[in-house]
Design a protein around this motif. Structure first.
Motif, short mmCIF file in Angstrom:
data_model
loop_
_atom_site.label_atom_id
_atom_site.label_comp_id
_atom_site.label_asym_id
_atom_site.label_seq_id
_atom_site.Cartn_x
_atom_site.Cartn_y
_atom_site.Cartn_z
N ALA A 134 5.89 11.39 13.23
CA ALA A 134 6.04 12.83 13.00
C ALA A 134 6.36 13.14 11.55
O ALA A 134 5.78 14.05 10.96
N ARG A 135 7.28 12.41 10.96
CA ARG A 135 7.69 12.70 9.58
C ARG A 135 6.59 12.43 8.56
O ARG A 135 6.44 13.17 7.60
N LEU A 136 5.85 11.35 8.76
CA LEU A 136 4.80 10.99 7.80
C LEU A 136 3.46 11.60 8.16
O LEU A 136 2.50 11.48 7.40
N GLN A 137 3.39 12.26 9.32
CA GLN A 137 2.18 12.94 9.77
C GLN A 137 0.98 11.99 9.77
O GLN A 137 -0.07 12.26 9.20
N VAL A 138 1.19 10.84 10.43
CA VAL A 138 0.14 9.84 10.55
C VAL A 138 -0.17 9.61 12.03
O VAL A 138 0.63 9.97 12.90
N THR A 180 0.87 -1.17 0.00
CA THR A 180 0.00 0.00 0.00
C THR A 180 0.91 1.22 0.00
O THR A 180 2.12 1.11 0.28
N PHE A 181 0.35 2.40 -0.27
CA PHE A 181 1.17 3.59 -0.23
C PHE A 181 1.69 3.85 1.18
O PHE A 181 2.83 4.28 1.35
N ALA A 182 0.89 3.55 2.19
CA ALA A 182 1.33 3.73 3.58
C ALA A 182 2.55 2.85 3.89
O ALA A 182 3.53 3.32 4.48
N LEU A 191 11.02 5.89 3.74
CA LEU A 191 11.59 6.74 4.78
C LEU A 191 12.74 6.03 5.47
O LEU A 191 13.82 6.61 5.67
N LEU A 192 12.56 4.76 5.82
CA LEU A 192 13.65 4.00 6.45
C LEU A 192 14.85 3.87 5.52
O LEU A 192 15.99 3.98 5.96
N ALA A 193 14.60 3.66 4.23
CA ALA A 193 15.70 3.52 3.27
C ALA A 193 16.47 4.83 3.10
O ALA A 193 17.65 4.81 2.76
N SER A 215 -0.08 -0.38 13.02
CA SER A 215 -0.66 -1.39 12.15
C SER A 215 0.22 -1.62 10.92
O SER A 215 0.47 -2.77 10.52
N THR A 216 0.69 -0.54 10.32
CA THR A 216 1.56 -0.64 9.15
C THR A 216 2.86 -1.34 9.51
O THR A 216 3.32 -2.23 8.78
N ALA A 217 3.45 -0.97 10.64
CA ALA A 217 4.71 -1.59 11.08
C ALA A 217 4.52 -3.09 11.32
O ALA A 217 5.38 -3.89 10.93
N GLU A 218 3.40 -3.47 11.93
CA GLU A 218 3.14 -4.89 12.17
C GLU A 218 3.12 -5.67 10.87
O GLU A 218 3.67 -6.78 10.79
#
Length: 177
Positions: A82-86, A57-59, A66-68, A93-96
């Motif tokens: 903070a950086r992605l303003q989410v 997904t885009f998220a 960002l990590l790369a 959920s995305t990290a999981e």
């Protein structure tokens, strides 16, 4: 199957209806909001199509990208929020999902026992590189606007975001010694 163009612009017709109903002061704002929301739908459809082969997904893509971009491939979850303003729940959920798919690792922060780091795996680094190539060639290189229109649009939207409190102008950087 490609969509057939409508015989009229429905957003222009909506604006006309706003004016006809006496909502003159709101007509331009309604047109702005609905136009931006429709543009977002169109662009997101293109992004989704480009990312589909990568099962991203885009998220998820944004977090991997960002990590790369970091030197170490790791970042505290709070910094990603903070950086992605989410919202933190969305990032969690995305990290999981990224961890589940072997694209990232969730690790304890080395200096803050309450915080966690998200770290890119080699598989995540490889996937985000391929996904970025696809987005660059299929979407970002040809957004559907001239370069000048793209620049103007980014400037206009940046003013809207700044006025909404999304960001502040950076402090001036001193000249190097």
């Amino acid at each position: 199957m490609a969509n057939r163009p409508l015989p009229i612009d429905p957003l222009a017709e909506a604006r006309r209806q706003w004016l006809a109903h006496g909502w003159t002061e709101a007509a331009d704002g309604m047109a702005v909001v609905t136009s931006v929301m429709r543009a977002q739908q169109l662009l997101l459809a293109r992004v989704d199509a480009a990312l589909k082969p990568f099962r991203l997904t885009f998220a998820r893509y944004e977090v991997l990208r960002l990590l790369a971009f970091t030197r170490t491939g790791s970042m505290p979850l709070s910094s990603i929020v903070a950086r992605l303003q989410v919202h933190p729940t969305s990032l969690s959920s995305t990290a999981e999902r990224l961890v589940r798919d072997g694209l990232a690792l969730r690790e304890p922060h080395p200096h803050d026992g309450r915080a966690a780091l998200l770290s890119l795996t080699e598989a995540g680094r490889e996937l985000v590189a391929r996904a970025t190539d696809a987005l660059n060639s299929e979407v970002f290189s040809h957004p559907g606007l001239t370069s000048q229109d793209a620049s103007d649009l980014v400037s206009i939207v940046a003013r809207l975001r700044k006025n909404a409190g999304d960001f502040a102008d950076p402090r001036p950087v001193p000249d190097p010694l």
